[in-house]
Design a protein around this motif. Sequence first.
Motif, PDB file in Angstrom:
ATOM      1  N   ALA A  43       9.133  -9.976 -42.429  1.00  0.00           N
ATOM      2  CA  ALA A  43       9.016  -8.546 -42.131  1.00  0.00           C
ATOM      3  C   ALA A  43       7.636  -8.076 -42.561  1.00  0.00           C
ATOM      4  CB  ALA A  43      10.095  -7.740 -42.851  1.00  0.00           C
ATOM      5  N   GLU A 134      17.543  -1.980 -45.662  1.00  0.00           N
ATOM      6  CA  GLU A 134      16.160  -1.504 -45.686  1.00  0.00           C
ATOM      7  C   GLU A 134      15.496  -1.967 -46.981  1.00  0.00           C
ATOM      8  OE1 GLU A 134      15.336   2.536 -43.308  1.00  0.00           O
ATOM      9  OE2 GLU A 134      16.669   2.806 -45.018  1.00  0.00           O
ATOM     10  N   GLN A 150      11.152  -0.378 -44.760  1.00  0.00           N
ATOM     11  CA  GLN A 150      11.266  -1.066 -43.492  1.00  0.00           C
ATOM     12  C   GLN A 150      12.686  -1.588 -43.312  1.00  0.00           C
ATOM     13  OE1 GLN A 150       8.941  -1.621 -40.965  1.00  0.00           O
ATOM     14  NE2 GLN A 150      10.665  -2.507 -39.849  1.00  0.00           N
ATOM     15  N   SER A 151      13.273  -1.358 -42.143  1.00  0.00           N
ATOM     16  CA  SER A 151      14.566  -1.951 -41.812  1.00  0.00           C
ATOM     17  C   SER A 151      14.375  -3.442 -41.565  1.00  0.00           C
ATOM     18  CB  SER A 151      15.163  -1.296 -40.572  1.00  0.00           C
ATOM     19  OG  SER A 151      15.432   0.071 -40.804  1.00  0.00           O
ATOM     20  N   ILE A 152      15.342  -4.231 -42.003  1.00  0.00           N
ATOM     21  CA  ILE A 152      15.265  -5.675 -41.812  1.00  0.00           C
ATOM     22  C   ILE A 152      16.602  -6.188 -41.287  1.00  0.00           C
ATOM     23  CG2 ILE A 152      13.535  -6.003 -43.619  1.00  0.00           C
ATOM     24  CD1 ILE A 152      15.892  -7.101 -45.368  1.00  0.00           C
ATOM     25  N   SER A 153      16.567  -7.408 -40.792  1.00  0.00           N
ATOM     26  CA  SER A 153      17.782  -8.072 -40.347  1.00  0.00           C
ATOM     27  C   SER A 153      18.112  -9.201 -41.304  1.00  0.00           C
ATOM     28  CB  SER A 153      17.582  -8.628 -38.925  1.00  0.00           C
ATOM     29  OG  SER A 153      18.717  -9.356 -38.514  1.00  0.00           O
TER      30      SER A 153
END
Length: 308
Positions: A43, A134, A150-153
């Motif tokens: 990311a 996040e 930041q949004s993450i997976s």
Amino acid sequence: MKKIILFLAAVCFAVASCTKEKTDYEAEIDTVVTEHYEFKEAASINSEDYKISIEALNGTFYKGYNEIHLIITNTQNNEKVNVSAATFLPIMTHADGSNISCPHQYDLLYKPDDNYFSGYSVFTSESNVNEEWELYISFTVANQTYTAKQSISVQDQPNKNLNMTAFTGKDDEQYFIALVSPQKPKIAENELVAGIYKFNKSTNSPSGTFPDPSQFSYTEVSGYTLMLDPRMPEPSMGNHSSLNNKNLVQQSDGLYHGVVNYTMTGNWTLNFIMLNQNGQILKGTKVPGDFTPGVEGVKSELYIDILF
């Protein structure tokens, strides 16, 4: 002589059953475990003139233990920045708007030889349509602090040798055990490494700008012992164990190290009993030592299943 013949016949039957089950099982799973050693960007976040790159093994965040590398560069000249401090806070938001975190290293450690900050995050679940992770990051450059999110997976962990478990101990505290290594065990004595973490319950109300780190605090437990009893629980395996296993104790890296002896490939259960610094049992039960062919093996109340 008759008794000897009957005994040998029984042994042959048990061996044949075990071999057949093992062969069928391997044909069914047909799984290749890939070991990951390369850190890649998972990311990135931009904050004013700076880019924050978060690296993880295989460039992927997985459920369970993740070592994290954080690199900050100046977007004007693409050079690494002299950062004096950096923090890392993962937050999950549920569909109802409630928030939780997971075991993590909030104050990252600087590695001068490689010029990055190092830490970890033990993600307790993968991302889905109702739950979003996040990352909240702060860093200080020339006495000025910058923040970013930041949004993450977070992906499901396909390698069962890196499974984790969460539970409440007899002291009413919330604990987490995450396997760190080996990624790919061998039929041999393997060093078994795990992290053990505890959620720090806050006695204060949230303060300041969301998120308040004091509400999402976790620590590595210190001085505990994780007693180990590995077994093959499938009925054909009789819940048999192995010799020369060693309990997990904490070392200087904060992680818990022991030895697990895998005598064959297949389905194994790591049965644990967790003791605190005073030798008191916080979770786990002793597993019966009987060989039980044809019957699924009894597990401790604290265990992690693995497969290789």
